[in-house]
Write a protein that holds these residues in place. Structure first.
Motif, PDB file in Angstrom:
ATOM      1  N   PRO A  64       0.827  -1.210   0.000  1.00 35.81           N
ATOM      2  CA  PRO A  64       0.000   0.000   0.000  1.00 35.81           C
ATOM      3  C   PRO A  64       0.862   1.262   0.000  1.00 35.81           C
ATOM      4  O   PRO A  64       1.989   1.260   0.495  1.00 35.81           O
ATOM      5  N   PHE A  65       0.333   2.328  -0.568  1.00 38.88           N
ATOM      6  CA  PHE A  65       1.021   3.614  -0.612  1.00 38.88           C
ATOM      7  C   PHE A  65       1.130   4.146   0.807  1.00 38.88           C
ATOM      8  O   PHE A  65       0.186   4.074   1.592  1.00 38.88           O
ATOM      9  N   SER A  66       2.304   4.677   1.155  1.00 39.01           N
ATOM     10  CA  SER A  66       2.494   5.256   2.490  1.00 39.01           C
ATOM     11  C   SER A  66       3.431   6.454   2.414  1.00 39.01           C
ATOM     12  O   SER A  66       4.243   6.570   1.492  1.00 39.01           O
ATOM     13  N   ILE A  67       3.281   7.305   3.389  1.00 40.00           N
ATOM     14  CA  ILE A  67       4.111   8.512   3.509  1.00 40.00           C
ATOM     15  C   ILE A  67       4.532   8.632   4.963  1.00 40.00           C
ATOM     16  O   ILE A  67       3.728   8.366   5.874  1.00 40.00           O
ATOM     17  N   HIS A  68       5.761   9.050   5.192  1.00 42.35           N
ATOM     18  CA  HIS A  68       6.254   9.318   6.541  1.00 42.35           C
ATOM     19  C   HIS A  68       6.566  10.808   6.650  1.00 42.35           C
ATOM     20  O   HIS A  68       7.222  11.360   5.762  1.00 42.35           O
ATOM     21  N   ILE A  69       6.066  11.414   7.725  1.00 43.65           N
ATOM     22  CA  ILE A  69       6.372  12.824   7.992  1.00 43.65           C
ATOM     23  C   ILE A  69       6.812  12.951   9.447  1.00 43.65           C
ATOM     24  O   ILE A  69       6.372  12.180  10.302  1.00 43.65           O
TER      25      ILE A  69
END
Length: 148
Positions: free
Chosen positions: A93-98
């Protein structure tokens, strides 16, 4: 040339709310958006994910076949961070870390396992609205499906 200061830009950030909706924001004009930084804001029981103009092309991947968002708080390379996983029940799945400083707050432990709304915003307005669940882990990336 002035060196970019995320903390300074966040202090200039203005978001006008109508409940969970973003009515107005200066995010799009700030250097943090021009530099490609996302911002996560919470209001009235909703997470609102602001996508900078240069990264709007990612929105399609964020919303395609997604039925929920999983927001996870933990340490990533020694920094408190959020993982935003766009659950599509695939193997990747698409994921982003901030970094947590790219959000207006750290959600409390008492919010773990609770469902709330997660909306995605671009300069053109709200692009998507999903149910979201929140969890805390020691270390990111987590990238695990919701198993509760």
């Amino acid at each position: 040339m002035r060196r970019f200061d995320l903390k300074e830009d966040i202090s200039l950030l203005k978001i006008v709310n109508r409940g969970p909706e973003v009515v107005e924001t200066n995010f799009w004009e700030l250097e943090m958006a021009r530099e490609g930084f996302f911002y996560l804001s919470f209001n009235a029981g909703a997470g609102r994910f602001l996508v900078p103009p240069a990264l709007q092309h990612m929105v399609k991947d964020m919303i395609e076949k997604v039925d929920m968002v999983i927001l996870t708080l933990g340490q990533l390379r020694g920094k408190l961070s959020y993982e935003i996983l766009f659950e599509d029940h695939s193997d990747s799945p698409f994921s982003i870390h901030i970094e947590a400083k790219q959000a207006d707050r750290i959600l409390p432990e008492s919010d773990c396992d609770k469902e709330f709304r997660f909306t995605i915003w671009t300069q053109q307005g709200k692009q998507a609205d999903f149910p979201c669940r929140y969890r805390k882990v020691d270390r990111l990336p987590c990238l695990k499906p919701w198993d509760h």
